[in-house]
Design a protein around this motif. Structure first.
Motif, PDB file in Angstrom:
ATOM      1  N   ASP A  30       1.507  31.049 -12.897  1.00 51.09           N
ATOM      2  CA  ASP A  30       2.201  30.147 -12.067  1.00 51.09           C
ATOM      3  C   ASP A  30       1.713  28.757 -12.453  1.00 51.09           C
ATOM      4  N   ILE A  31       2.207  27.963 -13.466  1.00 53.49           N
ATOM      5  CA  ILE A  31       1.927  26.901 -13.846  1.00 53.49           C
ATOM      6  C   ILE A  31       2.152  25.484 -12.682  1.00 53.49           C
ATOM      7  N   ARG A  32       3.183  25.691 -12.018  1.00 53.01           N
ATOM      8  CA  ARG A  32       3.474  24.724 -11.033  1.00 53.01           C
ATOM      9  C   ARG A  32       2.449  24.607  -9.967  1.00 53.01           C
ATOM     10  N   ALA A  33       1.810  25.953  -9.565  1.00 52.18           N
ATOM     11  CA  ALA A  33       0.843  25.769  -8.639  1.00 52.18           C
ATOM     12  C   ALA A  33      -0.423  24.977  -9.281  1.00 52.18           C
ATOM     13  N   LEU A 249       5.759  31.245 -18.163  1.00 51.47           N
ATOM     14  CA  LEU A 249       5.276  30.175 -17.520  1.00 51.47           C
ATOM     15  C   LEU A 249       6.245  29.849 -16.454  1.00 51.47           C
ATOM     16  N   SER A 250       5.822  29.749 -15.228  1.00 53.80           N
ATOM     17  CA  SER A 250       6.468  29.268 -14.039  1.00 53.80           C
ATOM     18  C   SER A 250       6.456  27.902 -13.900  1.00 53.80           C
ATOM     19  N   LEU A 251       7.436  27.267 -14.438  1.00 52.77           N
ATOM     20  CA  LEU A 251       7.290  25.709 -14.401  1.00 52.77           C
ATOM     21  C   LEU A 251       8.040  24.952 -13.217  1.00 52.77           C
ATOM     22  N   ARG A 252       9.074  25.795 -12.949  1.00 52.05           N
ATOM     23  CA  ARG A 252      10.137  25.484 -11.705  1.00 52.05           C
ATOM     24  C   ARG A 252      10.547  23.987 -12.119  1.00 52.05           C
ATOM     25  N   ASN A 253      11.064  23.581 -13.045  1.00 52.40           N
ATOM     26  CA  ASN A 253      11.647  22.467 -13.283  1.00 52.40           C
ATOM     27  C   ASN A 253      13.059  22.294 -12.735  1.00 52.40           C
ATOM     28  N   VAL A 306      -3.867  30.155 -19.811  1.00 53.34           N
ATOM     29  CA  VAL A 306      -3.273  31.378 -19.311  1.00 53.34           C
ATOM     30  C   VAL A 306      -4.074  32.389 -19.773  1.00 53.34           C
ATOM     31  N   ASP A 307      -4.596  33.248 -18.952  1.00 51.11           N
ATOM     32  CA  ASP A 307      -5.504  34.485 -19.270  1.00 51.11           C
ATOM     33  C   ASP A 307      -4.468  35.562 -19.857  1.00 51.11           C
ATOM     34  N   LYS A 308      -4.559  36.211 -20.794  1.00 50.92           N
ATOM     35  CA  LYS A 308      -3.855  36.969 -21.433  1.00 50.92           C
ATOM     36  C   LYS A 308      -3.626  38.200 -20.571  1.00 50.92           C
ATOM     37  N   GLU A 312      -4.058  34.774 -14.852  1.00 49.72           N
ATOM     38  CA  GLU A 312      -4.743  33.376 -14.305  1.00 49.72           C
ATOM     39  C   GLU A 312      -4.396  32.204 -14.863  1.00 49.72           C
ATOM     40  N   ALA A 313      -3.892  31.157 -14.424  1.00 49.75           N
ATOM     41  CA  ALA A 313      -3.537  29.647 -14.791  1.00 49.75           C
ATOM     42  C   ALA A 313      -4.545  28.732 -14.172  1.00 49.75           C
ATOM     43  N   LEU A 314      -4.757  27.907 -15.130  1.00 51.32           N
ATOM     44  CA  LEU A 314      -5.650  26.665 -14.761  1.00 51.32           C
ATOM     45  C   LEU A 314      -4.799  25.782 -15.667  1.00 51.32           C
ATOM     46  N   VAL A 315      -4.945  24.411 -14.969  1.00 49.37           N
ATOM     47  CA  VAL A 315      -4.273  23.396 -15.185  1.00 49.37           C
ATOM     48  C   VAL A 315      -5.171  21.921 -15.139  1.00 49.37           C
TER      49      VAL A 315
END
Length: 399
Positions: A30-33, A249-253, A306-308, A312-315
Motif C-alpha cells: 500500500d504505497i498510497r498509505a 504497488l497500490s498507488l491509486r492514481n 517493499v518487503d519481499k 510492508e511498504a515504507l515511503v
C-alpha cells in the motif's frame, strides 16, 4: 465504496495469481498509505560496508569525465559512458584511469549511435552496448566480437542467464503498430514471449502504448529485469523464458494519470508529471530483502521500499534542492535523490552483483552541502569543482 474496494482486491489477486508465477512471491504494498505518512526506509539494515571510488583525473585529457550517462562494473573494472563525449572509458575498481577503451565512430572496433544500456559479463569476458536497434559485443578488453541487429526498437535491454535478451520497447509507439511493450527475445531476434496488454478502457487500443511513465532495472542476482509502467500497478519480472508479477504497488492514481501513462498521442506526459496527488515509478532496484522504487511527480520525489516477504511498504520524502532540469546538468543518474536512512546521506543506485552502485558528481554534491538533514561523508567533502564523478559501492548483506 465497498464495491470499488472489492474490485481492487480482485485485481490484485488476479495480478499475483498468474499460472506462471508463485503467488507467495508476489507481495502487495500500500504505497498510497505510505505517501500519506512518510517515514525513513530501512536501507541501513542491508548495508555491510561502503567503498568510495573517485575516478582519477590525470594529465591525459582522456581521463576527464563530464558526467556519467551509463556504466557497467566488474570486480576489476569500471566502464563509463560520459554524458557529452561518445566513447567508453576504462577505469579500474580503485578508480585509476586506464584508457579510452572504445572510441565512437564508423571505424573498426568503434561504436556509433545512442547507447540505451550497457552490460559487463565478467564470467564470459563480454561487454555489451545496446543501441535502439542493435547490439555490439566486445571483450572486456575492448576487442570487437559480434554485431547483430534486430527489428524491434528498444529503450532498455539486458542479456539474461540463458542468453536471452530482456527488452523494453521505445515509448510513444502504439502497440497496434508493432510495439511489443516488454519482451524476451533470442539474439537472432526471435520472440520468446512478450507483453503489450497494458490496457485501460480510458484509452482506445489504437492510442495505447508505453509513454515515459516507465521504469526498468537489471537484477544481477536474479538474472532478470524488473519493469513497471504507470498504467498498471503490477511490477513485472522478465526472466529467461517468462514474464511474471514480482509485486503489486497500490498507488491509486487518478484517471488522468492512467491516460498519461498509456496514451501515446498525448505528449503532455513529457512535461506534466502529476498534479501533486499522482505518482509514477521513475526508477527501481531490488536487494535480497526488499524492492526499492523512486516515485516522481511535479512536486518532487519520494522513495519507497517493499518487503519481499510481508509486503510492508515504507515511503520517504527525498530532499531535492533544485529542479530536475538543474540537477540533470550535474548528473543523469540523480544519485542523491534517494533515501537518507543510511547515515543521513542520500543513497540511490543500481545493483551490480552484491553491490548497490551509486554515481555522484562534485556539482551534484554542491547542491546538497547546505542542507542540514544531509550528512556528507568525510570521503566526499574535499572533492574539487574539476573532480571526476565518484562511484560508491555499498556491499549488501546476503539476507
Amino acid at each position: 465504496m465497498k464495491r470499488l474496494n472489492l474490485s481492487w482486491v480482485l485485481f490484485l489477486l488476479i495480478a499475483c495469481s498468474s499460472p506462471k508465477s508463485d503467488p507467495s512471491n508476489c507481495p502487495v504494498a500500500d504505497i498510497r498509505a505510505g505517501l500519506e505518512n512518510p517515514k525513513s526506509l530501512k536501507l541501513s539494515d542491508e548495508i555491510e560496508s561502503v567503498d568510495y571510488v573517485p575516478l582519477e583525473v590525470t594529465s591525459d585529457d582522456a581521463s576527464l569525465i563530464d558526467g556519467v550517462a551509463n556504466y557497467a562494473v566488474t570486480d576489476k573494472y569500471i566502464y563509463v559512458l560520459p554524458v557529452k563525449e561518445q566513447r567508453i572509458v576504462l577505469f579500474d575498481r580503485q578508480g585509476h584511469f586506464i584508457k579510452t577503451l572504445i572510441p565512437f565512430g564508423q571505424g573498426p572496433g568503434e561504436f556509433s549511435g545512442f547507447v540505451a544500456s550497457m552490460q559487463a559479463d565478467e564470467k564470459n569476458d563480454r561487454l555489451y552496448l545496446f543501441s535502439t536497434d542493435r547490439v555490439e559485443v566486445y571483450t572486456l578488453d575492448g576487442e570487437p566480437v559480434q554485431h547483430f541487429t534486430h527489428d524491434y526498437q528498444i529503450i532498455f535491454q539486458y542479456k539474461l542467464g540463458l542468453g536471452h535478451l530482456a527488452a523494453v520497447s521505445m515509448p510513444y509507439v502504439p502497440f497496434q503498430n508493432g510495439s511489443f511493450g516488454i519482451g524476451l527475445f533470442t539474439e537472432k531476434g526471435d520472440t520468446i514471449t512478450m507483453k503489450n496488454d497494458f490496457s485501460s478502457p480510458l484509452v482506445s487500443n489504437d492510442k495505447s502504448g508505453l509513454t515515459v511513465r516507465i521504469a526498468a532495472g537489471y537484477s544481477g542476482r536474479q538474472q532478470s529485469v524488473l519493469f513497471k509502467t504507470g498504467s498498471n500497478d503490477t511490477v513485472f519480472r522478465l526472466s529467461d523464458d517468462k514474464i511474471s508479477p514480482a509485486c503489486v504497488l497500490s498507488l491509486r492514481n487518478s484517471d488522468e494519470e492512467m491516460i498519461n501513462s498509456l496514451d501515446v498521442t498525448n505528449f503532455n506526459s513529457l512535461k506534466n508529471f502529476g498534479n501533486g496527488k499522482d505518482y509514477f515509478v521513475s526508477d527501481l532496484f531490488e536487494t535480497p530483502r526488499r524492492y526499492y522504487f523512486r516515485l516522481r511527480n511535479n512536486d518532487g520525489h519520494y522513495v519507497a521500499s517493499v518487503d519481499k516477504k510481508t509486503g510492508e511498504a515504507l515511503v520517504e520524502k527525498c530532499e531535492q534542492p533544485a529542479s530536475l532540469k538543474e540537477l540533470a546538468a550535474t548528473t543523469l543518474q540523480h544519485g542523491l535523490l534517494g533515501t537518507r536512512s543510511y547515515q543521513g546521506f542520500p543513497v540511490w543506485g543500481n545493483m551490480t552483483g552484491n553491490d548497490l552502485v551509486q554515481v555522484i558528481t562534485s556539482a551534484e554534491l554542491d547542491y546538497y552541502k547546505n542542507i542540514r538533514s544531509i550528512l556528507i561523508p568525510e570521503q566526499l567533502k574535499n572533492l574539487g569543482e574539476e573532480s571526476n564523478p565518484v562511484f560508491i559501492f555499498y556491499k549488501l548483506k546476503d539476507s
